[in-house]
Design an enzyme around this catalytic site. Structure first.
Site, PDB file in Angstrom:
ATOM      1  N   LYS A   1       0.855  -1.199   0.000  1.00 40.01           N
ATOM      2  CA  LYS A   1       0.000   0.000   0.000  1.00 40.01           C
ATOM      3  C   LYS A   1       0.879   1.232   0.000  1.00 40.01           C
ATOM      4  O   LYS A   1       2.007   1.205   0.498  1.00 40.01           O
ATOM      5  CB  LYS A   1      -0.886   0.022   1.248  1.00 40.01           C
ATOM      6  CG  LYS A   1      -2.133   0.874   1.080  1.00 40.01           C
ATOM      7  CD  LYS A   1      -3.218   0.108   0.339  1.00 40.01           C
ATOM      8  CE  LYS A   1      -4.487   0.901   0.219  1.00 40.01           C
ATOM      9  NZ  LYS A   1      -5.603   0.028  -0.193  1.00 40.01           N
TER      10      LYS A   1
ATOM     11  N   ASP B   1      -6.779   4.148  -4.763  1.00 39.79           N
ATOM     12  CA  ASP B   1      -7.454   4.025  -3.460  1.00 39.79           C
ATOM     13  C   ASP B   1      -8.176   5.358  -3.246  1.00 39.79           C
ATOM     14  O   ASP B   1      -8.510   6.032  -4.236  1.00 39.79           O
ATOM     15  CB  ASP B   1      -6.416   3.716  -2.355  1.00 39.79           C
ATOM     16  CG  ASP B   1      -7.074   3.351  -1.034  1.00 39.79           C
ATOM     17  OD1 ASP B   1      -7.694   2.284  -0.960  1.00 39.79           O
ATOM     18  OD2 ASP B   1      -6.997   4.142  -0.071  1.00 39.79           O
TER      19      ASP B   1
HETATM   20  P1  NAD Z   1     -13.405   7.549  -2.873  1.00 36.80           P
HETATM   21  O1  NAD Z   1     -12.378   8.595  -2.731  1.00 36.80           O
HETATM   22  O2  NAD Z   1     -13.993   7.290  -4.211  1.00 36.80           O
HETATM   23  O3  NAD Z   1     -14.617   7.848  -1.877  1.00 36.80           O
HETATM   24  C1  NAD Z   1     -14.455   8.108  -0.525  1.00 36.80           C
HETATM   25  C2  NAD Z   1     -15.788   8.588   0.033  1.00 36.80           C
HETATM   26  O4  NAD Z   1     -15.641   8.866   1.426  1.00 36.80           O
HETATM   27  C3  NAD Z   1     -16.289   9.893  -0.593  1.00 36.80           C
HETATM   28  O5  NAD Z   1     -17.689   9.824  -0.727  1.00 36.80           O
HETATM   29  C4  NAD Z   1     -15.912  10.947   0.455  1.00 36.80           C
HETATM   30  O6  NAD Z   1     -16.748  12.085   0.389  1.00 36.80           O
HETATM   31  C5  NAD Z   1     -16.147  10.153   1.711  1.00 36.80           C
HETATM   32  N1  NAD Z   1     -15.427  10.706   2.867  1.00 36.80           N
HETATM   33  C6  NAD Z   1     -14.177  11.263   2.917  1.00 36.80           C
HETATM   34  N2  NAD Z   1     -13.910  11.676   4.171  1.00 36.80           N
HETATM   35  C7  NAD Z   1     -14.982  11.344   4.912  1.00 36.80           C
HETATM   36  C8  NAD Z   1     -15.319  11.526   6.280  1.00 36.80           C
HETATM   37  N3  NAD Z   1     -14.473  12.099   7.133  1.00 36.80           N
HETATM   38  N4  NAD Z   1     -16.519  11.054   6.704  1.00 36.80           N
HETATM   39  C9  NAD Z   1     -17.367  10.454   5.846  1.00 36.80           C
HETATM   40  N5  NAD Z   1     -17.119  10.288   4.537  1.00 36.80           N
HETATM   41  C10 NAD Z   1     -15.950  10.730   4.095  1.00 36.80           C
HETATM   42  O7  NAD Z   1     -12.757   6.225  -2.243  1.00 36.80           O
HETATM   43  P2  NAD Z   1     -13.201   4.728  -2.466  1.00 36.80           P
HETATM   44  O8  NAD Z   1     -12.316   4.141  -3.485  1.00 36.80           O
HETATM   45  O9  NAD Z   1     -14.671   4.666  -2.590  1.00 36.80           O
HETATM   46  O10 NAD Z   1     -12.733   4.082  -1.065  1.00 36.80           O
HETATM   47  C11 NAD Z   1     -13.583   4.074   0.085  1.00 36.80           C
HETATM   48  C12 NAD Z   1     -13.055   3.030   1.059  1.00 36.80           C
HETATM   49  O11 NAD Z   1     -13.046   1.755   0.431  1.00 36.80           O
HETATM   50  C13 NAD Z   1     -11.629   3.239   1.552  1.00 36.80           C
HETATM   51  O12 NAD Z   1     -11.521   2.766   2.880  1.00 36.80           O
HETATM   52  C14 NAD Z   1     -10.802   2.354   0.636  1.00 36.80           C
HETATM   53  O13 NAD Z   1      -9.567   1.982   1.210  1.00 36.80           O
HETATM   54  C15 NAD Z   1     -11.749   1.186   0.505  1.00 36.80           C
HETATM   55  N6  NAD Z   1     -11.511   0.344  -0.668  1.00 36.80           N
HETATM   56  C16 NAD Z   1     -11.547   0.843  -1.923  1.00 36.80           C
HETATM   57  C17 NAD Z   1     -11.388  -0.018  -3.004  1.00 36.80           C
HETATM   58  C18 NAD Z   1     -11.516   0.473  -4.419  1.00 36.80           C
HETATM   59  O14 NAD Z   1     -11.512  -0.385  -5.329  1.00 36.80           O
HETATM   60  N7  NAD Z   1     -11.672   1.745  -4.683  1.00 36.80           N
HETATM   61  C19 NAD Z   1     -11.136  -1.370  -2.788  1.00 36.80           C
HETATM   62  C20 NAD Z   1     -11.110  -1.852  -1.483  1.00 36.80           C
HETATM   63  C21 NAD Z   1     -11.306  -0.979  -0.429  1.00 36.80           C
END
Ligand code: NAD
Length: 409
Positions: free
Chosen positions: A103, A143
Site C-alpha cells: 500500500k 485508493d
Molecule cells: P473515494 O475517494 O472514491 O470515496 C471516498 C468517500 O468517502 C467519498 O464519498 C468521500 O466524500 C467520503 N469521505 C471522505 N472523508 C470522509 C469523512 N471524514 N466522513 C465520511 N465520509 C468521508 O474512495 P473509495 O475508493 O470509494 O474508497 C472508500 C473506502 O473503500 C476506503 O476505505 C478504501 O480503502 C476502501 N476500498 C476501496 C477499493 C476500491 O476499489 N476503490 C477497494 C477496497 C477498499
C-alpha cells in the site's frame, strides 16, 4: 485515535489464538517486509516549491507480487499505510488471488491542487519509487482520492523511466490504457455478492425492504448502492465528507448523484433530512455499510449502533473495542478483508489480461468476479461455523492458513 496498524495486529493475534496458528509465522506477518518514506518536491502553479511526503509499504509477498492502492489524503501516515498493506496481504489470500500485500500514499488534500500540480505529484511519486514497482514485484492501484487517470500518469512515467512497455505494473487504469472492464464497479459489486451470500446463509434475518445506511458516496459506496438496488433492500442514508442525508422511505440514487454533481454535496437533496456522518452510523437500520474511511466504529459509539449487520466496505472501519461490543450485542460484522476484496480480485483479472495480452468483456469479468466472491464467502462461512467464531476471525484464519502454507514452502 486508534492506530490502524495496532488494530490490524490485534485482529491477527485473536485469529492466531483461536486457530493455534504457527507463532513464528505470525511474528513474521506482524512486520512488513519493507517500507519507505519519500519526499516529493513540486513546483506549484504560483512558482513556489512545496514538499509533499509519500510512503509505500510492502508487507508480504509469499503468495505473489506486493499489491495495493495508493491513497491521497491529508491524514495519510506511515502506520496507516503499514496497516493497509497488511490488510492487503490477508485480503488477497481470502479472495484467493496470487498476490501479496502492499500500500502507498501521499499526505495531500488533492482538492487543493490544480490538475497540473496533481499530475506532477503523481509522476514525482513514481520517479522516487519506480525501482520497487513492477508487474512481478509490486503492483499499485487506486485508493481513496486516486483514480484511473492518476494510474495512467504513473504508468506513463514508469514506462518512460524504465524504457519498457509494462501495463501490468499498475491496475485500475482507464480502458484505453490497458484497464479492465468491470474494475470501476468491482469493489461495490463484490460487496453486493458477499452480502447476498451471507443473507442466503442466514447469518442474520433481514426482513424484506430492510433499511441500509451507507457511509460514503465515492467509488465503492456508489457502486455498492447500485449493486444492491433491485434486491429488495432499501437505501435510506448516504454521506460524503461534508455530511449525510437520510430518508426513511428510501433515497433515489440517480437524484442523489445528480444533486451531488450539481451542488458538490449530498446535503440538501429534496425529500431527505441532512444529518452528520456520526448520526448516519447510529440510524435505526438493518444493515450499516461504512464505505469511507477507517476508525469510524469505535468504543465510543459501538453501543449506539442499531444495525443487525455491518458490512465493512471501507478498510479498517471498526476498532477492536467496537468489535467486542458488537460481539456482545450479536451484531454480525462482515470484515473488510472479505467484503471489499472484489476490487483486488478484479485488479488481478486486469493484471492477468495485461500479462497475457487478453481483453475480457465486462460480462466475463463480472461473472468470474461473482464466482470468486461466492467461493471466498463460503470458505469463510465454513470456518466461521466450524470454529464457532466471528466472521472476522474466520476470514483471518482462512487467509493466514493460505499465507503460511506458501511462507514455509
Ligand atoms: P473515494 O475517494 O472514491 O470515496 C471516498 C468517500 O468517502 C467519498 O464519498 C468521500 O466524500 C467520503 N469521505 C471522505 N472523508 C470522509 C469523512 N471524514 N466522513 C465520511 N465520509 C468521508 O474512495 P473509495 O475508493 O470509494 O474508497 C472508500 C473506502 O473503500 C476506503 O476505505 C478504501 O480503502 C476502501 N476500498 C476501496 C477499493 C476500491 O476499489 N476503490 C477497494 C477496497 C477498499
Amino acid at each position: 485515535m486508534n492506530n490502524p496498524f495496532e488494530t490490524a495486529l490485534a485482529q491477527l493475534d485473536q485469529a492466531a489464538k483461536i486457530a493455534k496458528l504457527e507463532p513464528k509465522a505470525i511474528e513474521r506477518l506482524k512486520n512488513p517486509d519493507r517500507y519507505v518514506e519519500v519526499s516529493l518536491p513540486i513546483i506549484m502553479d504560483n512558482g513556489m516549491q512545496k514538499i509533499f511526503k509519500g510512503f509505500r509499504s510492502q508487507h508480504n509477498n509469499s503468495r505473489g507480487p506486493y499489491k495495493g492502492g495508493i491513497r491521497y489524503h491529508q491524514q495519510v501516515n506511515l502506520d496507516e499505510v503499514k496497516a493497509l498493506s497488511f490488510w492487503m496481504t490477508f485480503k488477497n489470500a481470502v479472495v484467493n488471488v496470487p498476490f501479496g500485500g502492499g500500500k502507498g500514499g501521499i499526505v495531500v488534500n488533492p482538492k487543493e491542487l490544480s490538475e497540473t500540480e496533481l499530475e506532477k505529484l503523481s509522476r514525482a511519486y513514481v520517479q522516487k519509487l519506480y525501482m520497487i514497482f513492477g508487474p512481478e514485484f509490486d503492483v499499485p492501484a487506486p485508493d481513496v482520492n486516486t483514480n484511473g487517470k492518476i494510474m495512467a500518469w504513473m504508468l506513463d512515467e514508469y514506462e518512460k523511466i524504465t524504457g519498457k512497455k509494462a501495463p501490468a505494473t499498475f491496475t485500475g487504469k482507464p480502458l484505453d490504457h490497458g484497464g479492465s472492464q468491470g474494475r470501476e464497479e468491482a469493489t461495490g459489486f463484490g460487496g453486493g455478492v458477499v452480502l447476498r451470500e451471507a443473507l442466503k446463509n442466514k447469518v442474520v434475518e433481514i426482513p424484506a425492504g430492510g433499511a441500509v445506511a451507507i457511509q460514503g458516496f465515492g467509488n465503492v459506496a456508489s457502486h455498492f448502492a447500485e449493486a444492491i438496488s433491485g434486491t429488495g433492500l432499501k437505501i435510506v442514508a448516504l454521506s460524503d465528507s461534508k455530511g449525510g442525508i437520510y430518508n426513511p422511505n428510501g433515497i433515489d440514487l440517480n437524484a442523489a448523484e445528480a444533486h451531488k454533481k450539481n451542488t458538490g454535496a449530498l446535503a440538501g437533496l429534496e425529500g431527505s433530512k441532512t444529518i452528520s456522518n456520526e448520526e448516519l452510523l447510529e440510524l435505526p437500520v438493518e444493515i450499516l455499510v461504512p464505505a469511507a474511511l477507517e476508525n469510524v466504529l469505535t468504543g465510543a459509539n459501538a453501543d449506539k449502533i442499531k444495525a443487525k449487520l455491518i458490512l465493512e466496505m471501507a478498510n479498517g472501519p471498526t476498532t477492536p473495542e467496537a468489535d467486542q461490543i458488537f460481539d456482545k450485542k450479536s451484531i454480525v460484522v462482515i470484515p473488510d478483508i472479505l467484503a471489499n476484496s472484489g476490487g483486488v480480485a478484479t485488479s488481478y483479472f486486469e493484471w492477468y489480461q495485461n500479462m497475457h495480452g487478453e481483453t475480457w468483456s465486462k460480462d466475463d469479468v463480472l461473472k468470474k468476479l461473482d464466482a470468486q466472491m461466492v467461493a471466498a464467502t463460503n470458505d469463510v462461512l465454513k470456518i466461521r461455523t466450524q470454529s464457532k467464531t466471528s466472521f472476522r476471525n474466520a476470514a483471518y484464519i482462512v487467509a493466514a492458513q493460505r499465507i503460511i502454507e506458501k511462507m514455509s514452502a
